[in-house]
Each structure stands twice: as C-alpha cells, then as structure tokens.
Scaffold this motif. Structure first.
Motif, mmCIF file in Angstrom:
data_model
loop_
_atom_site.group_PDB
_atom_site.id
_atom_site.type_symbol
_atom_site.label_atom_id
_atom_site.label_comp_id
_atom_site.label_asym_id
_atom_site.label_seq_id
_atom_site.Cartn_x
_atom_site.Cartn_y
_atom_site.Cartn_z
ATOM 1 N N GLY A 9 0.839 -1.216 0.000
ATOM 2 C CA GLY A 9 0.000 0.000 0.000
ATOM 3 C C GLY A 9 0.860 1.247 0.000
ATOM 4 O O GLY A 9 1.516 1.570 0.974
ATOM 5 N N CYS B 111 -1.034 7.792 2.979
ATOM 6 C CA CYS B 111 -1.025 7.278 4.349
ATOM 7 C C CYS B 111 0.019 6.189 4.527
ATOM 8 O O CYS B 111 0.761 6.174 5.503
ATOM 9 N N GLY B 112 0.042 5.268 3.573
ATOM 10 C CA GLY B 112 0.985 4.161 3.666
ATOM 11 C C GLY B 112 2.408 4.662 3.679
ATOM 12 O O GLY B 112 3.234 4.227 4.497
ATOM 13 N N ALA C 250 3.362 6.070 6.853
ATOM 14 C CA ALA C 250 3.570 5.078 7.902
ATOM 15 C C ALA C 250 4.868 4.292 7.688
ATOM 16 O O ALA C 250 5.230 3.469 8.516
ATOM 17 N N ALA D 49 5.857 2.953 4.283
ATOM 18 C CA ALA D 49 5.739 1.957 3.216
ATOM 19 C C ALA D 49 6.961 1.911 2.301
ATOM 20 O O ALA D 49 7.304 0.861 1.765
ATOM 21 N N CYS E 37 -4.607 2.802 -1.721
ATOM 22 C CA CYS E 37 -5.067 2.613 -0.343
ATOM 23 C C CYS E 37 -6.148 1.557 -0.303
ATOM 24 O O CYS E 37 -7.114 1.591 -1.042
ATOM 25 N N CYS F 115 -6.430 2.117 7.294
ATOM 26 C CA CYS F 115 -5.428 3.095 7.732
ATOM 27 C C CYS F 115 -4.790 2.725 9.057
ATOM 28 O O CYS F 115 -3.611 2.944 9.283
ATOM 29 N N GLU G 127 -1.811 0.422 8.622
ATOM 30 C CA GLU G 127 -0.681 0.740 7.730
ATOM 31 C C GLU G 127 0.626 0.487 8.453
ATOM 32 O O GLU G 127 0.724 0.758 9.636
ATOM 33 N N VAL G 128 1.666 -0.015 7.819
ATOM 34 C CA VAL G 128 1.825 -0.363 6.409
ATOM 35 C C VAL G 128 1.111 -1.684 6.110
ATOM 36 O O VAL G 128 1.217 -2.642 6.874
ATOM 37 N N VAL G 129 0.445 -1.715 4.964
ATOM 38 C CA VAL G 129 -0.339 -2.867 4.575
ATOM 39 C C VAL G 129 0.207 -3.442 3.270
ATOM 40 O O VAL G 129 0.654 -2.700 2.405
ATOM 41 N N GLY H 22 -1.087 -6.507 7.825
ATOM 42 C CA GLY H 22 -1.010 -5.117 8.274
ATOM 43 C C GLY H 22 0.052 -4.902 9.328
ATOM 44 O O GLY H 22 0.721 -5.853 9.776
ATOM 45 N N SER I 194 -7.878 8.954 -2.169
ATOM 46 C CA SER I 194 -7.577 7.529 -2.294
ATOM 47 C C SER I 194 -7.972 6.993 -3.662
ATOM 48 O O SER I 194 -7.295 6.126 -4.203
#
Lengths: 584, 182, 352
Positions: A9, A13-14, A17, A19, A43, A47, A50-52, A65, A194
């Motif tokens: 992801g 957001c990812g 976090a 990613a 995404c 959330c 995250e990270v996903v 996740g 997203s």
C-alpha cells in the motif's frame, strides 16, 4: 501458474507510515527470486493497520497489516515463498464485518491493482464502459442510463447526476466543458484522494463518458495542490490513456475527441464550491457568484459545464458497463449505490470504507469501525465535515441516505465521518469546525464574512467560561440567518455544526455557561490540574517537564501547581509516574 | 513545490506585506526576474486562465512571489496589478515573503486535533522559536498549521517538506526535527 | 419584449422578461434596501440586504441577482425578511466605525438610513475589528476603511468604468480588504482619480477632501449644470451651501456621461471661488490690465481684428480655440476665422 503478487500500500497514508522502507526491504529480500511480482498499490482503506501489503498467491488474497522492515523477512519466507499464512499479522479477513459489511464498487480496484499500470485496470474491466458508451450507445442513452442508476452527486449536495448531465447536454452551445471537482478539502476526508491515488483511470473514464454524453471535448480536473501523489498518478494515467487511444483525438476510432487538463488548486477550501472553482480555473479569486445561472448553462468561461466530484465520476464506468438498473438495486430507493466514507476520530478501525446506502450508523461504527477505543461510550458522529452536523447516540439506527441525514440536521457531505466519545466536548467540536469554515470564508458576502466571525467569538467565550445565557439565542439567531442569507454553500452550511450540536447537546453549552465547566473535560480554560498530595512521591519530575514553570517544589518538598501560570498542556499528568496529578 | 493550506501572510493577526522590504527587492536583479517571468508566461500558450499556474511557477522558481515578478506578470498577462495582488493574497498557497528551506506543517485536522496536534505545534513553536506562520532567522524552517493533510489514520501528524510523519509525540517530533537542522 | 407577471407583496406587476426581482420592485416603487447594488456596475449579490421571501419555496432569495420569473410571489418585508436584514445590518455595524457625527456622509448614508429604518441602535456583536490607518495622502479624497462595509462597489467601479484597475480585494474572509497592490499609495498605483469609487461608495469610507466640513447633506442645495472643463459636456450636480459650491456629483440617467466623471469634473472645482479667478474681461490700457464690460471688450476686439486685417491682411491673424468648448463652438470658431478673418491660421489647445 500465476505468479505470486505482493502489493504494498503506497498511498499517502501508507508512505507516511513507512511503506517506502518496507517496499525497499521487499525489493532486497526478493532480489533474484523469480515468479514473484512486487508492486505498489493504492489505499486499501485499513489506515489503522498501515503499512499494509496484499499477498496474492494461488488465487488467494491475504492482507497483512502493521508491517515493518523487520517483519518482511519472515513474510517472504513463510507467506510468499512458503505456503503458510501468518495468522497473527493478518490485517483483516474477508469474512470479518470490517470487510464483509462493505460493498466495494468505487474502491473495487483500490489496494488491489498497481495504479501506475494501465494494463491492470484494463484486465479488471477498465475502459469497457467507455467503449460501450462510444460504440453501442447514443449520448442520450448514456444520460438515460445514468438517470436510471439514480446516482446522486457524491460531493455533498446529492443532486441527481443524470439530471445534471441532461441540463448540460440540452444547454445550447457548441463548446462545453467537463469539470471534476477534486478539491477535497474537508478536514477528516480523504475519500477522493484515495481514488485518485489508487484507481486514477476510473476517474478519467468517468469524465470521458460524461464528455461524450453532454457533447464536450474538453475537461479539467481541479485537484488540491496538497495532494502531490494524486496529481502524479493522474498525470501518469493521462499519459497512458493518451498513448493507448482512450484520450485525445479520435478515441477508439469513433471520431470522439476529448482532451483533459489538470489544474492545481492554490489552497482555498471555498474552491470546492462550484462557481468559486470555476473562477479559480479562470485565474481569479475563488469568490463564488450567485446561482442561477447554474454552470450547466453558464459555467467555465460562460460555456455550459458539467461539474461532479471524483467519487461521482468514478461510479460512472461501472454504471455504464454493468447497467444502471444493477446500480439502482444497491442502496435505498432514493439513495442508490454505495458511499465511501473516511472513518476517523475516536474509533478502533480508522480507515476508508465503502458501504451500501441505507446501512445504519450503528453498523458502521460498531461492525465496521470496531467500536470506540478503550471501552468508552459513543457520544456522537459528525457527518459531512464542516458543512454537516452531528448524529447523537439515540439516532444510531438512522440509515445513511441523503434524505434521512438532512432530516436529522446533518448532511451526507463528501464522506467525512468523525466519531466522538464521552471525552469529546461538543462545544469544542462546533468551535473546531466553525473555526475552519470561518478562516476559509472568501469574504464576499456579509453573513459569512462577518457572521461566522461573531459566532466563533461567542463559542470562544463559552469555551473560556465567559459565556452568557443569551449567547445560546444569539448563536441560534446568527446560525439560522447565516444559513438563510449566505451567497454560497460554504456560508449556507457553515453554522450547521453549531446548530446541530445545539440541537442535541444544548445542556453541554449550558454547563459551560452556567457552571463554567466542561463535562467532557476538553475545554482547557475550564480545567484545573491538581496534585493529589497523598499520592505524590515528591519526585519533582513534573516540576521539570512543566514548560511554564508553573509547578513549584524541590525534590522531597511539597509540589504545588500555580494555577495562574499553568497552561494546561497536560505534560505533568502524562509524565507523573504515580498518577498523582488529576485534571478537574 | 512549496505550498501551504492556511495562514497566508495576511491572515488575521498576521503581518501585512512590508512595502519597504518589497521596494528593496526591486534592486535585486530585476532584469533577471523579468526574463524568468516572461519565460514562464511564454510557457503557457493560452493566456486565459494562466494567472494561477503562472503564480505557482513563479513561486516554484523563487520560493515566494517577489513583487517585481508580479509586476512583470501583470503586464505580460494584461491583468491589473491589483488583481494579481488580490489573487496572490487570496490563496493560502502563495507567499509574498521569503520562506524557510524546510516547511514544517502541523496538521490541525479533526483527527489530529483530537489526538493532540496542538501539543505538537506548541513543541515546534518552542523548539524553533517562531510562531505558526513564522520563519526562523536562519531561513531554515518555516512553521505552519495546515487544515488537514489527510493522514487521519496516523494522527497526530506533521509534514516536513513532502514527508509525512505520523503517530508523533513531542519527543519523537524533536528527533524528526533534528534530521533537518543545519 | 415578452412580459411576465410577478406578485410583490400581493400586488401583481407586469415586467419585461430578463429583469431582476429588484427591478420589478423598483418599477412599482417598493423600496428594497441594497448596499452593493448599483445600476452602473456588474451585480455582485454580496451584501445580502436585498433578500426577499419567495412565497412558493419559502426561501429567502437575493432580489438583485434573481431574474423575475412568471408567477413568482415575493414578500419584501415579511418577518423573516426583516429578521435577516436586521442581522446583516447588525453585523455590518459590528465592523463599522460608527462615528457618525464626524462622518461627512452623516445624513446621506445608506447604512445609517437602513439601520434607522430597521430600528438598530447599536450592534449586538461587539468583537474584533479590522483596523486601518486613515489614508489622506493623495490630494483628492480620503480613504477611511474603518468605515468600509466591503460592498465592493469601488472595486467594480474602478475596473469597469475607467478600467483603471487600481484597487481590488486582497486577502480573504474576515481579513479581506480593498487594497492597491502591496498597499502602495494610490498615487503610485494605476489610479486616475476619476472619483468613481467615491461616487459609488454608499457610506463614508471614501470622501472628497475639499468637501470635508463644508456642510451637512441636508443643508446643500443641488443645482444641475454642465461641467465647464471640456467639450464632452458632462452633466453634473453642484452641491451649494450658502451660495458657495462645496462639492460636485455626477447624476445618472442623463446623457452624455450617465453619472461618470473625471478627475477634473469631480475634484477640480476649487477654481470657482478662487480669489485669482477672472470674473470680467480685462483690457490692457497704458500697460495695465483694467476690468471692462463684455460689450466694451467685444467691441474693442472686433475693432482691433478689423484694423489688423485691413492693415496687414488675414494672414497676420490666427485663432486658437479650446478643448473646453463644444464641437459646435469649435466649428463656429474655425468658420469665423476662415471667413471673417480670412485665414487658415486656426488651431486648438489640445495640440499645444
């Protein structure tokens, strides 16, 4: 055999976090290994986790996740190369309510495809809607299909999209424009971002179909400049679409031409209002103009213009390729289809969700959202961001549809859904949203420019314990008339958070005014921090952490908080090892 | 590109553009600025609707909007200078004053507000010695509040330039800041 | 033109299609208050004072911007309308320097009139105010934005009438203000001092300097006349107090200027009572200029012209006319020079 795919992801957001680092770890770990594809994706909506990353292996999909670089090695060994599933790292299972209660149409590709690769969009039925519209349908039939679907504008107002298209189609004029309002600016809303980041081609396809339907050959996407990744992915998508003949001249050999431009916003929430948005594209201040005339007859550069938001356009390809009837079968009679919400605030599963219309707020909060953290009580949910209102606990079973929400004093809005618990002060919530709209008022009309300022001053007074009993009436008087007299949607809805909290929580306002107390303990001016002397071990940690030097006492001496100096920053309470500091 | 959501230099309580300083800039390689701006204007084949993208390009070039550049722009686009100034002060993205090398943006969105965004802002104000909207004397940092950066799941969050840092505490934030110190 | 029928306060009105509700009200003499509306410039719909109640939808609508449509029914003074107007006025007063007795517009101020009409004594919302220094730098008018209500008429006037574009809105929201670029003094901007902003300002934010403290509006006698400056022949209205001109306004609905003025017409009237002004012809006698009657002066001029022409021929004479004269006067004068004086030596001050 299908190659195993690992999708990390990589939405805003990812990335925030971590990613990128996880991606790098995967790259390193998978170096030289064949039969495994490592890809970025948009995404998936989880959330909180995250990270996903999604692992697609032998037809099974597993979402992991809370990933860190340290977890990558085991994941590669066991889950990617080996045949195991690491149960304890799974972010969400399809059968769990968090996913099972959702219905993904707009977000069906987000988190499952590489948004920078058009092939993946095509493999999942991408541009089939456009092809069908251009080759098998007349523009009138396309408009009719959208009308049949019952799709209503997802930007907040809920105006039937098909009808809007019809107005633009019927408006006299050679030159017409298709505009996408991608200026998502509500605090707490990131639905459109997203989609742009995770499935940009769906937006392009929706706009192309609209262009064909209303007879337009030119479109603009008005995006917030605050969304650099979304802009980048849209630009990539546009290049790819152009190269493959889906955008530009003589699209799919049908003689239909359509060019698309991106306009970056320059930081003004009011430009989400359609006439302000058009003014901004034209290079002017985003000061709205009165309607009518509506943009459908006089829009961009005075030409007929259709404006919808990202989510609305992203629904279109699915409506055209699968049929309006099918779409209308989802949701309720008057609010068809699904709605994407950004679930935030005091809730366990913050994230991006897509649910069928008509679902109850209770199902969203408790089944999908996993309830309120730390066992606290649900108090209310704010729907529709700064233009919306709050729905209190006793209305938890209210179905989510345009009309029920308006009846209860909220609005669908663009999809911000902020959950509040017993520790949230409703006066503070009202202040927060009004503070936002007041700062974003363009200043053109009197009620919004002057009125929101005065409402905010009254709220500030109440929060500080200096409110007067007649302030309640003043707020209602101001609110009601600002709604009635403001020029544009921003002003007409700005008082909603105040009016709706007053409707359901007037007693909380009164507590601030009459008892100078904040029942939720959130208004710092009304708080007192005190040291419980029986529990205090005189360690003087609090003395050191206090940024205002408000705590007196040397080690082993009695500590006291000077209330005049205390800024209520909470630092002492957080750092006290003995829980000897309380706030009242 | 440098941008911000809130707190333009002329926001309530904020400072008004200083005419004196702007006049001083007039001496700053004005010809160079003219060439650059004309080049930017020439890159927009269509003059209609070009004002805002041109301002964005000028800000990307100079880091802010110098007054002489705006004068040249107004002439080249045949837009009244007062309107160019109006647009430049209307949108929060634009700055009429030089800015720091790194832009620190504290999210003041709903989720961050609830989860302690204000505390992060106070920490930054203390650490950098400037208030929100201000630039440090060494022109290294500009501190700003933003409405919402859309990283609500990671609240409270702070952005430094294009990087987002989430789930911050004042201590973690200080560490982040250290990476960007000169 | 097609006519439509609307109902205003129960009274049916036939009006041309394409007219606004406000114009329909004007047509039957219903006075709807407005602050940001002026027929000379584009409509903004900004002040929200002209809201009226649409009986069918039950909504308040801005009468200045809404086109009248067949069958519409509106109330212009319903309780809801009055409540909304009271709030708008109350809010404007909260941000307005209510210092009426020092204000030149006292007695001729629409904000004051409407506050009186809707019985607002003072604002209910004392709070933060925008504060501005008084700008009295330029020679012609004062700008006191502490009195500004942001109706935007000055901005529209500046951009639409002389197209000077000297001022525009700056900033936004509660901080918005009317400004020159970078707040430079007006003299350094593209302002041509036509004074149209002053003419259209509904309150006392923009006031001609010469008019200050020369008389209250109710003491002034208004006399319509033609501007003496140039051949355009702009129609103006002299403000006269006690036999002296103390100000000039344009007035609408009259050719050729329909209320527009220029810097000379609006602000350049102080010569009228100037001690140096010539009020009778002068004839030079024995090296000295001596006042004479018009008959005397004309006779003397005619006689000398005749003498010169007879003695030295027409080529010894020349005529110079003035931009202050009308085209007809200029035409007559060149005819006179060519025929009576027999010379082509004729020119005009605009070529000097």
């Amino acid at each position: 055999m299908e190659p195993t795919r690992v999708l990390v992801g990589m939405g805003t957001c990812g990335i925030a976090a971590g990613a990128r680092k996880v991606m790098e770890a995967f790259e390193k770990g998978l170096e030289g290994i064949e039969g495994v594809e490592l890809l970025p994706t948009g995404c998936v909506g989880l959330c909180e986790k995250e990270v996903v990353a999604e692992v697609q292996k032998n037809g099974d999909k597993t979402i992991y996740g809370d990933l860190t670089t340290e977890k990558v090695e085991r994941l590669i060994e066991e889950a990617i190369l080996g045949g195991d599933v690491i149960e304890e790292w799974i972010a969400a299972r399809p059968e769990e309510p968090i996913l099972a209660k959702q219905e993904r149409i707009v977000l069906e590709n987000c988190g499952h495809i590489n948004p920078e690769n058009m092939e993946e969009y095509l493999e999942r039925g991408g541009y089939k809607g456009l092809e069908k519209a251009l080759k098998e349908m007349s523009p009138d039939q396309v408009v009719e299909e959208v009308k049949i679907s019952g799709l209503r504008g997802r930007g907040g107002g809920g105006f039937p999209a098909g009808l809007k298209w019809q107005f633009a189609r019927e408006a006299p004029g050679e030159k017409k424009y298709v505009v996408c309002n991608a200026d998502e600016g509500d605090p707490g809303a990131f639905m459109d971002r997203s989609i742009k980041e995770g499935d940009p081609h769906a937006l392009l396809e929706g706009m192309l179909i609209c262009g064909y339907a209303i007879g337009s050959d030119e479109g603009y996407i008005y995006v917030r400049a605050e969304y650099p990744l979304a802009i980048k992915r849209l630009k990539i998508a546009m290049q790819q679409a152009e190269k493959s003949g889906y955008l530009g001249e003589n699209i799919l050999g049908t003689g239909f031409n359509f060019k698309l431009k991106i306009k970056e916003g320059a930081g003004a929430f009011v430009c989400g209002e359609e006439t302000a948005l058009l003014a901004s594209i034209e290079g002017r201040m985003g000061r709205p103009r009165p309607r009518p005339p509506y943009p459908a007859t006089r829009g961009l550069w005075n030409k007929p213009t259709n404006i919808n938001n990202v989510e609305t356009y992203a629904n279109i390809p699915r409506i055209i390729s699968r049929g309006g009837e099918k779409f209308a079968g989802i949701g309720t009679e008057k609010s068809t289809g699904t709605k994407v919400f950004a679930l935030t605030g005091k809730i366990n599963n913050t994230g991006l969700i897509e649910v069928p219309m008509g679902i109850s707020i209770r199902e969203i909060i408790y089944d999908i959202g996993g309830g309120i953290p730390d066992g606290r009580e649900f108090k209310a949910v704010q729907i529709g961001g700064p233009s919306g209102g709050c729905i209190p606990a006793h209305l938890l079973d209210l179905p989510i549809d345009y009309d029920s929400l308006v009846e209860s004093g909220a609005i669908m809005g663009s999809g911000g859904l902020v959950t509040m618990d017993e520790e949230t002060c409703m006066v503070d919530v009202a202040w927060f949203f009004l503070n936002f709209t007041q700062k974003e008022s363009c200043g053109k009309c009197t009620p919004c420019r002057e009125g929101t300022k005065r409402m905010l001053e009254i709220l500030e007074r109440i929060k500080a314990g200096r409110g007067e009993p007649e302030d309640i009436e003043k707020l209602k008087f101001l609110g009601r008339n600002i709604v009635d007299t403001s020029l544009c949607g921003l002003g007409q809805t700005a008082p909603n958070p105040v009016l709706s909290t007053l409707r359901f929580f007037e007693d909380e306002y009164m507590a601030h005014i009459e008892e100078q107390s904040c029942p939720a303990g959130a208004c710092t001016d009304l708080l007192r921090y005190e040291i419980v002397q029986e529990d205090c071990k005189r360690c003087s940690i609090c003395v050191k952490v206090c940024p205002a030097n408000a705590i007196s006492g040397k080690p082993k001496e009695k500590h006291l908080i000077n209330q005049d100096l205390c800024t209520k920053c909470n630092a002492c309470l957080e750092k006290c090892p003995f829980d000897a500091i309380v706030k009242k | 590109m440098e941008w911000k959501i809130e707190g333009s230099p002329n926001e309530q309580g904020g400072e008004k553009p200083k005419v004196g300083r702007q006049l001083m800039e007039k001496t700053l390689e004005q010809e160079n600025c003219r060439e650059k701006v004309e080049e930017i204007v020439a890159s927009f084949p269509e003059k209609k609707g070009a004002l805002i993208p041109a301002l964005q390009a000028i800000q990307e070039e100079f880091g802010y909007l110098p007054r002489p550049a705006l004068e040249v722009l107004a002439k080249s686009l045949r837009v009244p200078f007062s309107t160019v100034y109006g647009v430049a002060t209307f949108y929060a993205q634009f700055h009429l004053e030089p800015r720091g090398k790194h832009i620190v943006r504290v999210c003041m969105g709903t989720a961050c507000h609830v989860r302690g965004g204000k505390k992060l802002l106070e920490t930054l104000e203390r650490e950098l010695g400037v208030e929100a909207g201000g630039t440090t004397e060494d022109l290294n940092f500009t501190l700003e509040e933003v409405a919402c950066i859309g990283a609500c799941g990671l609240a409270p969050a702070v952005m430094v330039d294009d990087e987002t840092f989430g789930r911050l505490t004042p201590d973690k934030l200080t560490e982040v800041l250290d990476q960007y110190r000169q | 033109m097609a006519q439509i029928t609307v109902k205003i306060n129960g009274q049916e009105v036939k009006i041309d299609r394409g007219k606004s509700l406000l114009q329909a009200c004007e047509q039957i003499g219903v006075d709807v208050p407005t602050l940001c509306y002026h027929p000379r410039v584009a409509i903004a719909g900004a002040c929200r004072l002209c809201m009226v109640e649409d009986k069918k939808s039950g909504q308040l609508v801005a009468s200045c911007t809404l086109e009248a449509d067949e069958g519409m029914e509106i109330e212009t003074e319903s309780p809801r309308v009055v409540e909304a107007r009271k709030l708008v006025l109350d809010l404007l007063l909260a941000s307005h320097d209510v210092d009426c007795f020092a204000c030149e517009r006292n007695g001729n101020c629409r904000l004051q009139d409407y506050a009186y009409r809707y019985e607002i004594e003072r604002t209910s919302f004392p709070g933060e105010r925008r504060e501005f220094p008084l700008d009295n730098q330029n020679p012609f008018f004062e700008r006191d934005y502490n009195r500004c209500i942001q109706c935007g008429l000055c901005v529209r006037a500046c951009h639409e009438i002389p197209q000077a574009g000297a001022i525009d809105f700056a900033n936004r929201g509660f901080s918005s203000e009317i400004a020159t670029p970078f707040n430079v003094p007006l003299e350094e901007s593209t302002c041509v001092f036509c004074g149209m902003c002053v003419e259209l300002c509904p309150v006392g934010a923009l006031v001609p300097k010469l008019d200050r403290f020369t008389g209250r509006p109710w003491e002034l006698e208004k006399v319509k006349t033609t501007c003496a400056y140039c051949g355009v022949g702009c129609q103006i209205e002299l403000n006269i107090n006690d036999g002296r001109v103390v100000g000039i306004n344009g007035y609408e609905d009259c050719k050729p200027n329909y209320g527009d003025l220029c810097v000379k017409g609006k602000f350049g009237w102080d010569y009228i009572h100037h001690p140096d002004r010539l009020t009778s012809p002068l004839i030079r006698k024995e090296g000295k200029l001596v006042p004479a009657t018009w008959e005397e002066a004309l006779d003397y001029t005619a006689q000398r012209l005749k003498e010169i022409k007879e003695g030295f021929g027409g080529e010894a004479l020349g005529g110079l006319t003035s931009a202050k004269c009308t085209n007809e006067e200029n035409y007559l004068f060149q005819k006179f020079v060519r025929t009576a004086l027999a010379t082509h030596n004729i020119d005009h001050c605009a070529r000097l």
